[in-house]
Write a protein that holds these residues in place. Sequence first.
Motif, PDB file in Angstrom:
ATOM      1  N   ILE A   1      -5.103  -1.680   7.030  1.00 35.86           N
ATOM      2  CA  ILE A   1      -4.215  -0.611   6.582  1.00 35.86           C
ATOM      3  C   ILE A   1      -4.374   0.530   7.581  1.00 35.86           C
ATOM      4  O   ILE A   1      -5.492   0.959   7.853  1.00 35.86           O
ATOM      5  CB  ILE A   1      -4.597  -0.084   5.184  1.00 35.86           C
ATOM      6  N   ASN A   2      -3.266   1.029   8.086  1.00 35.18           N
ATOM      7  CA  ASN A   2      -3.289   2.191   8.959  1.00 35.18           C
ATOM      8  C   ASN A   2      -2.664   3.347   8.200  1.00 35.18           C
ATOM      9  O   ASN A   2      -1.478   3.302   7.865  1.00 35.18           O
ATOM     10  CB  ASN A   2      -2.531   1.904  10.257  1.00 35.18           C
TER      11      ASN A   2
ATOM     12  N   TYR B   1       2.041  -5.377   3.945  1.00 34.74           N
ATOM     13  CA  TYR B   1       1.249  -5.955   5.022  1.00 34.74           C
ATOM     14  C   TYR B   1       1.035  -7.442   4.745  1.00 34.74           C
ATOM     15  O   TYR B   1       0.929  -7.851   3.589  1.00 34.74           O
ATOM     16  CB  TYR B   1      -0.128  -5.282   5.110  1.00 34.74           C
TER      17      TYR B   1
ATOM     18  N   VAL C   1       0.859  -1.185   0.000  1.00 34.80           N
ATOM     19  CA  VAL C   1       0.000   0.000   0.000  1.00 34.80           C
ATOM     20  C   VAL C   1       0.892   1.231   0.000  1.00 34.80           C
ATOM     21  O   VAL C   1       1.895   1.275   0.709  1.00 34.80           O
ATOM     22  CB  VAL C   1      -0.924   0.023   1.239  1.00 34.80           C
TER      23      VAL C   1
ATOM     24  N   TYR D   1      -4.990   6.001  -2.371  1.00 33.88           N
ATOM     25  CA  TYR D   1      -3.974   5.000  -2.026  1.00 33.88           C
ATOM     26  C   TYR D   1      -4.030   3.889  -3.068  1.00 33.88           C
ATOM     27  O   TYR D   1      -5.072   3.615  -3.656  1.00 33.88           O
ATOM     28  CB  TYR D   1      -4.235   4.412  -0.634  1.00 33.88           C
TER      29      TYR D   1
ATOM     30  N   HIS E   1       1.631   5.895   6.387  1.00 36.05           N
ATOM     31  CA  HIS E   1       1.878   6.473   5.065  1.00 36.05           C
ATOM     32  C   HIS E   1       1.901   7.994   5.175  1.00 36.05           C
ATOM     33  O   HIS E   1       1.207   8.586   5.992  1.00 36.05           O
ATOM     34  CB  HIS E   1       0.799   5.998   4.085  1.00 36.05           C
TER      35      HIS E   1
ATOM     36  N   LEU F   1      -3.207  -0.241  -3.805  1.00 32.51           N
ATOM     37  CA  LEU F   1      -3.019  -1.533  -3.159  1.00 32.51           C
ATOM     38  C   LEU F   1      -2.734  -2.572  -4.233  1.00 32.51           C
ATOM     39  O   LEU F   1      -3.486  -2.677  -5.209  1.00 32.51           O
ATOM     40  CB  LEU F   1      -4.275  -1.921  -2.376  1.00 32.51           C
TER      41      LEU F   1
END
Length: 132
Positions: free
Chosen positions: A100-101, A87, A74, A111, A105, A113
């Motif tokens: 996802i945190n 991840y 990500v 974003y 980022h 992925l």
Amino acid sequence: MTVDEKYHHNLTGNYTVHTYIKTKDGSTIGYNLGQYAFNNTQSTTSVTATYKGTGVYGVTISGVYSNGSVKYAVWSDVNGQDDIKWYDASVSQAVATGLINVANHSGTGTYHLHATSLIMGKCTCLVKRNLP
């Protein structure tokens, strides 16, 4: 007989099909049914992201027909892949899940992925998606 490509990781190529029959006397006879080409033109894998709160998104990747590990990269659209993070997903019954945190980022907005799986020793792309 029907063979579904998804149970062979949607990998394009030539496959040899064998069938085995056990006779009444207990012996086994094998037959080579020939080679067949799988020409996968589309993926059966999809991804969804759901906002969980406080900058955390839940990720669900469906259609993962692999015994291999699933990882997803990500990164934010801002400044390219300068904030890429990998991840690990948990896989159960053809579905991979993870989180996802956004605190991991540096950018905001869109974003990207990319989910991959290790299949027969090769890293294979499962799905690519932009997240809002």
